[in-house]
Design an enzyme around this catalytic site. Structure first.
Site, PDB file in Angstrom:
ATOM      1  N   SER A 116      -3.057  -1.289  15.198  1.00  0.00           N
ATOM      2  CA  SER A 116      -3.822  -0.117  15.633  1.00  0.00           C
ATOM      3  C   SER A 116      -4.165  -0.255  17.097  1.00  0.00           C
ATOM      4  CB  SER A 116      -5.105   0.005  14.808  1.00  0.00           C
ATOM      5  OG  SER A 116      -6.000   0.932  15.373  1.00  0.00           O
ATOM      6  N   GLY A 157       1.636   4.404   3.873  1.00  0.00           N
ATOM      7  CA  GLY A 157       2.643   3.675   3.117  1.00  0.00           C
ATOM      8  C   GLY A 157       3.478   4.575   2.238  1.00  0.00           C
ATOM      9  N   TYR A 200     -12.888  -4.477  11.504  1.00  0.00           N
ATOM     10  CA  TYR A 200     -11.603  -3.795  11.345  1.00  0.00           C
ATOM     11  C   TYR A 200     -10.765  -3.913  12.619  1.00  0.00           C
ATOM     12  CZ  TYR A 200      -8.150  -0.089  11.024  1.00  0.00           C
ATOM     13  OH  TYR A 200      -6.970   0.612  11.048  1.00  0.00           O
ATOM     14  N   GLY A 241       0.812  -1.220   0.000  1.00  0.00           N
ATOM     15  CA  GLY A 241       0.000   0.000   0.000  1.00  0.00           C
ATOM     16  C   GLY A 241       0.837   1.258   0.000  1.00  0.00           C
ATOM     17  N   GLY A 278      -1.211   7.537   1.430  1.00  0.00           N
ATOM     18  CA  GLY A 278      -1.346   7.505   2.881  1.00  0.00           C
ATOM     19  C   GLY A 278      -0.078   7.186   3.629  1.00  0.00           C
TER      20      GLY A 278
END
Length: 264
Positions: free
Chosen positions: A140, A18, A178, A12, A16
């Site tokens: 996260s 990445g 998530y 990714g 963002g």
């Protein structure tokens, strides 16, 4: 081939966190060659133009929602004439809230991309890593029920339930999937770190919490009003602890940072 002596693979990396991780790595470590593992090579090419170091970048197609694509990426990387792999950054992620989505293999999309795809990627690359090596898994703080994050607490029963969850998807359940995928990321990090004997085999495994990053593409499946707030309103809260821009978090995600597997 360039004068680079080591390769870092970042999933990714075209946008963002990445993208900013790749940019920071290229700027701080002249010896690094970055593989942008991206679903859309055209967007990867646009990112490379922004970096201004095309000779130190390679774009390789990777769709984490397809285990066939993951295997193809591993084969392509082995065949490429690149410097030895010293780093893998598992960054790409999705958060699906607007209906049921499955991967090419029939698994629930959030679990399939955030955890299963990266799990298969890392396991397939392990024997190609050159010590000293580091694997960074972007997790996260939302995985932890003890933290107030505004997200529903994760709920994990079995891998079978996560791959094929029962019941219909609501927005709340999508957000829970998530946070549960981020818990899977962390458990994978701990177990892999244990199997690598906590760095004794020359491979260090870390989890990284980038904080809340309003403006990132993570809310792209949200309803229009929530997407607007995520992109234009919530970034005003970056003065609060734990709320960061992708640029700020990207500066701290590159693999030379002295983090440990207990970071999150």
């Amino acid at each position: 081939m360039t004068d680079s002596t080591r390769t870092a693979i970042i999933t990714g990396a075209n946008s963002g966190l990445g993208l900013h991780c790749a940019r920071s790595l290229l700027a701080a470590d002249p010896s690094s060659h970055v593989v942008l593992a991206v679903r859309d090579p055209a967007r990867g090419a646009a990112a490379v133009q922004r970096f201004g170091a095309p000779q130190r970048c390679t774009i390789m197609q990777l769709d984490l929602a397809s285990l066939r694509s993951v295997r193809g990426f591993i084969d392509d990387e082995r065949a490429a004439e690149l410097p030895p792999i010293h780093t893998v950054v598992c960054n790409a992620a999705v958060q699906m809230v607007s209906g049921a989505h499955t991967t090419a293999d029939g698994y629930e999309m959030t679990f399939g991309v955030n955890h299963l795809g990266h799990f298969a990627l890392v396991c397939g690359l392990l024997d190609t890593l050159t010590a000293p090596a580091r694997i960074v898994v972007v997790s996260s703080g939302t995985h932890d029920p003890a933290k107030f994050t505004g997200m529903p607490h994760p709920h994990s029963t079995s891998a079978a339930d996560l791959a094929h969850p029962p019941g219909e998807l609501t927005a709340e359940e999508g957000r829970r999937r998530y946070t549960t995928s981020k818990l899977c990321n962390l458990l994978f990090t701990y177990e892999l770190d244990r199997r690598m004997q906590h760095g004794a085999q020359g491979v260090t495994v870390n989890a990284f919490d980038p904080g809340m990053m309003p403006g990132s593409g993570l809310a792209r499946d949200y309803p229009p009003l929530q997407r607007f707030a995520w992109r234009y309103v919530l970034p005003a809260l970056r003065f609060l602890p734990g709320v960061n821009s992708t640029h700020t978090s990207g500066r701290y995600s590159p693999p030379w940072q002295p983090t440990r597997a207990s970071t999150v």
